[in-house]
Scaffold this motif. Sequence first.
Motif, mmCIF file in Angstrom:
data_model
loop_
_atom_site.group_PDB
_atom_site.id
_atom_site.type_symbol
_atom_site.label_atom_id
_atom_site.label_comp_id
_atom_site.label_asym_id
_atom_site.label_seq_id
_atom_site.Cartn_x
_atom_site.Cartn_y
_atom_site.Cartn_z
ATOM 1 N N THR A 291 1.174 -1.555 0.222
ATOM 2 C CA THR A 291 -0.014 -0.032 -0.404
ATOM 3 C C THR A 291 1.058 1.339 0.145
ATOM 4 O OG1 THR A 291 -0.251 -0.146 2.796
ATOM 5 C CG2 THR A 291 -1.984 -1.410 1.847
ATOM 6 N N PHE A 292 0.114 2.396 -0.731
ATOM 7 C CA PHE A 292 0.428 3.739 -0.363
ATOM 8 C C PHE A 292 0.130 4.948 0.223
ATOM 9 C CE2 PHE A 292 -1.106 3.042 -4.435
ATOM 10 C CZ PHE A 292 -1.437 4.721 -4.617
ATOM 11 N N ASP A 293 0.370 5.903 0.067
ATOM 12 C CA ASP A 293 -0.198 6.690 0.862
ATOM 13 C C ASP A 293 -0.131 8.317 0.471
ATOM 14 O OD1 ASP A 293 -1.443 8.381 2.600
ATOM 15 O OD2 ASP A 293 -0.814 8.168 4.685
ATOM 16 N N PHE A 294 -0.502 9.274 0.426
ATOM 17 C CA PHE A 294 -0.162 10.633 -0.529
ATOM 18 C C PHE A 294 0.306 11.819 0.348
ATOM 19 C CE2 PHE A 294 -0.816 14.283 -3.210
ATOM 20 C CZ PHE A 294 -1.540 13.648 -4.150
ATOM 21 N N MET A 295 0.942 12.227 -0.474
ATOM 22 C CA MET A 295 2.629 13.187 0.270
ATOM 23 C C MET A 295 1.748 13.904 0.937
ATOM 24 S SD MET A 295 5.573 15.296 -1.190
ATOM 25 C CE MET A 295 4.766 16.130 -2.511
ATOM 26 N N ASP A 296 1.892 14.825 2.418
ATOM 27 C CA ASP A 296 1.319 15.923 2.389
ATOM 28 C C ASP A 296 1.732 17.196 2.269
ATOM 29 O OD1 ASP A 296 0.190 14.186 4.815
ATOM 30 O OD2 ASP A 296 2.096 14.996 6.385
ATOM 31 N N LEU A 297 0.876 17.821 1.782
ATOM 32 C CA LEU A 297 0.680 19.268 0.863
ATOM 33 C C LEU A 297 0.982 20.440 1.716
ATOM 34 C CD1 LEU A 297 -1.633 18.148 -1.925
ATOM 35 C CD2 LEU A 297 0.939 17.907 -1.661
ATOM 36 N N ASP A 298 1.481 21.112 1.617
ATOM 37 C CA ASP A 298 1.510 22.602 2.273
ATOM 38 C C ASP A 298 0.312 23.652 2.022
ATOM 39 O OD1 ASP A 298 2.828 23.627 0.219
ATOM 40 O OD2 ASP A 298 4.675 24.442 1.335
ATOM 41 N N ASP A 299 -0.267 24.391 2.705
ATOM 42 C CA ASP A 299 -1.473 25.170 1.712
ATOM 43 C C ASP A 299 -1.418 26.018 0.578
ATOM 44 O OD1 ASP A 299 -2.499 25.271 3.987
ATOM 45 O OD2 ASP A 299 -1.821 27.690 4.152
ATOM 46 N N ARG A 300 -0.071 26.058 -0.093
ATOM 47 C CA ARG A 300 0.546 26.461 -1.347
ATOM 48 C C ARG A 300 -0.541 25.481 -2.537
ATOM 49 N NH1 ARG A 300 3.753 25.549 -4.960
ATOM 50 N NH2 ARG A 300 5.033 24.465 -3.338
ATOM 51 N N GLN A 301 0.499 24.254 -2.086
ATOM 52 C CA GLN A 301 0.381 23.116 -2.475
ATOM 53 C C GLN A 301 -0.249 22.745 -3.125
ATOM 54 O OE1 GLN A 301 3.370 20.716 -0.131
ATOM 55 N NE2 GLN A 301 4.590 20.553 -1.745
ATOM 56 N N ASN A 302 -1.258 22.375 -1.913
ATOM 57 C CA ASN A 302 -3.153 22.030 -1.519
ATOM 58 C C ASN A 302 -3.647 22.789 -3.114
ATOM 59 O OD1 ASN A 302 -4.752 20.244 -0.392
ATOM 60 N ND2 ASN A 302 -5.948 22.012 -0.606
ATOM 61 N N ALA A 303 -3.455 24.638 -3.046
ATOM 62 C CA ALA A 303 -3.887 25.810 -3.934
ATOM 63 C C ALA A 303 -3.651 24.836 -4.907
ATOM 64 C CB ALA A 303 -3.664 25.959 -3.077
ATOM 65 N N GLN A 304 -2.380 25.236 -5.144
ATOM 66 C CA GLN A 304 -2.004 24.670 -6.558
ATOM 67 C C GLN A 304 -2.816 23.349 -7.163
ATOM 68 O OE1 GLN A 304 1.995 24.513 -7.256
ATOM 69 N NE2 GLN A 304 1.826 23.118 -8.946
ATOM 70 N N TYR A 305 -2.614 21.963 -6.439
ATOM 71 C CA TYR A 305 -3.256 20.544 -7.048
ATOM 72 C C TYR A 305 -4.258 20.428 -7.306
ATOM 73 C CZ TYR A 305 2.331 19.817 -5.922
ATOM 74 O OH TYR A 305 3.650 19.925 -6.196
ATOM 75 N N GLU A 306 -4.886 21.085 -6.300
ATOM 76 C CA GLU A 306 -5.982 21.202 -6.436
ATOM 77 C C GLU A 306 -6.389 21.781 -7.713
ATOM 78 O OE1 GLU A 306 -8.953 19.045 -5.113
ATOM 79 O OE2 GLU A 306 -8.279 18.960 -2.872
ATOM 80 N N ARG A 307 -5.839 23.463 -8.036
ATOM 81 C CA ARG A 307 -6.221 23.992 -8.838
ATOM 82 C C ARG A 307 -6.469 23.207 -9.999
ATOM 83 N NH1 ARG A 307 -3.780 28.058 -8.110
ATOM 84 N NH2 ARG A 307 -2.095 27.475 -8.788
ATOM 85 N N GLU A 308 -5.568 22.522 -10.335
ATOM 86 C CA GLU A 308 -4.815 22.267 -11.409
ATOM 87 C C GLU A 308 -5.784 20.565 -11.998
ATOM 88 O OE1 GLU A 308 -0.363 23.577 -11.343
ATOM 89 O OE2 GLU A 308 -0.226 22.358 -11.225
ATOM 90 N N TRP A 309 -5.621 19.940 -10.700
ATOM 91 C CA TRP A 309 -6.511 18.831 -11.110
ATOM 92 C C TRP A 309 -7.899 19.112 -11.672
ATOM 93 C CZ3 TRP A 309 -7.482 13.176 -11.186
ATOM 94 C CH2 TRP A 309 -8.747 13.576 -10.661
ATOM 95 N N ALA A 310 -8.617 20.356 -11.236
ATOM 96 C CA ALA A 310 -9.790 20.690 -11.712
ATOM 97 C C ALA A 310 -9.682 20.843 -13.384
ATOM 98 C CB ALA A 310 -10.587 21.304 -10.548
ATOM 99 N N ASP A 311 -8.949 22.019 -13.696
ATOM 100 C CA ASP A 311 -8.778 22.435 -14.628
ATOM 101 C C ASP A 311 -8.697 21.572 -15.767
ATOM 102 O OD1 ASP A 311 -8.719 24.781 -13.954
ATOM 103 O OD2 ASP A 311 -6.212 25.087 -14.209
ATOM 104 N N VAL A 312 -7.882 20.314 -15.192
ATOM 105 C CA VAL A 312 -8.003 19.366 -16.214
ATOM 106 C C VAL A 312 -9.148 18.561 -16.295
ATOM 107 C CG1 VAL A 312 -6.525 16.467 -16.403
ATOM 108 C CG2 VAL A 312 -5.706 18.813 -16.077
ATOM 109 N N THR A 313 -9.284 17.976 -15.073
ATOM 110 C CA THR A 313 -10.809 16.943 -14.957
ATOM 111 C C THR A 313 -11.448 18.080 -16.033
ATOM 112 O OG1 THR A 313 -11.094 17.594 -12.726
ATOM 113 C CG2 THR A 313 -10.371 15.845 -13.167
ATOM 114 N N ALA A 314 -12.199 19.501 -15.352
ATOM 115 C CA ALA A 314 -13.253 20.084 -16.243
ATOM 116 C C ALA A 314 -13.371 20.140 -17.535
ATOM 117 C CB ALA A 314 -13.015 21.602 -15.648
ATOM 118 N N GLY A 315 -11.792 19.384 -18.303
ATOM 119 C CA GLY A 315 -11.595 19.278 -19.129
ATOM 120 C C GLY A 315 -11.576 20.776 -20.074
#
Length: 397
Positions: free
Chosen positions: A373-397
């Motif tokens: 099994t594996f886990d996901f890296m802890d993200l700081d505020d900046r990383q979390n905001a960036q990665y969630e935004r980029e994830w949303a941009d890709v998944t929204a098409g």
Amino acid sequence: MSPDVPARRSTLSRRGVLRGGGAVAFAGVSLAALKLPFFSVPGAQQDPASCRATDVSDAEKALVISNWTGYIDPRKDPESTWAGFRDSTGIKVDYNVDINDNAEFYAKVKNQLGSCDPIDRDLIMMTDWMAARMIGLGWIQPLEKENVPNLHANIIDSLRQKPWDPDLEYHAPWQSGLTGIAYNAAETGEIKSFEELITRSDLRGKITLLSEMRDTMGFLLKVAGADPLDFTEDQWQNALDLLRKAIADKQLRSFAGNNYLQELSGGNVVACEAWSGDVIQAQFENPDIKFVVPEEGLSLWSDNMMVPNLATHQGNAEKWIDYYYDPAVAAKLAAWVNYICPVAGAREEMEKLDPSLVDNPLIFPDADLLANTFDFMDLDDRQNAQYEREWADVTAG
């Protein structure tokens, strides 16, 4: 691995309500809301030692809990674990099923907790990454170790020594689960890896991926050759490129929140990223549904009991935690919810309760399975905001 032991129920599960809106198609996706920087809360840091209420547990036999839907055995049953807690302690529990999504619940309570105001809850259940975030912000009260001896004695080894709370000072896992692959054996052959899931031509347009960023991107990081627990910016972008390609190739039918297994059973989807407890429950009605450990491994997660700042019944909350870490109680709960039981000794108690579940590795995984099994890296505020935004941009098409 394809566990075929059926569950004894098929109601909506804890994980089945995430995102609340079912499968998320690419057009008009509600995931755009994730572009908001959820965790940018200036001045939100608190000191739990100074942001605490007087504990009135001795005078008030009451407890207020927030949990996910379908995550406890039937409370109306006089033989239920909930009734057993009430009868053995005399504590009246106000049990709320008002957690549908980690970020959504965070948004509801962040202003109060960030300002040292009460949220009128004594116990909340948050997934690992959100639990770590809230503990880091100082929003969670430390547990009195002497009040939860069963927790420290009976928690399974794989859930000890979390880097964000290694001594179980602030959290106690409620249930754990595995993220892997499910497929419908009546519609397709076995899918052996996540890479196959997102590339195999015979699956084109017939798969779903999960709509929570950490679930899906953990596997894509694996496919990209990275470690989800320790990855670089370049590796993150490589994993995003794999997702972009899968979407452009029309490999996905949708991103799914709560009804991916209904689509799998119905034949609209033949394979999907899936949570272990949901699969066990689905097998009760459709034995063709199989769960696979991908070659990339399995994502392991827990939902955790925590006492928020200004809770007024911490002592009663600690009684609840200690009660559910009794192996006999834990076995009864596991027989209903069908997720990984976090309590050592519960497997032996399950022998008395329901021997058909004892050897189900999705409830009582062995060391070899957990080692994969594996886990996901802890993200700081900046990383979390960036990665969630980029994830949303890709998944929204």
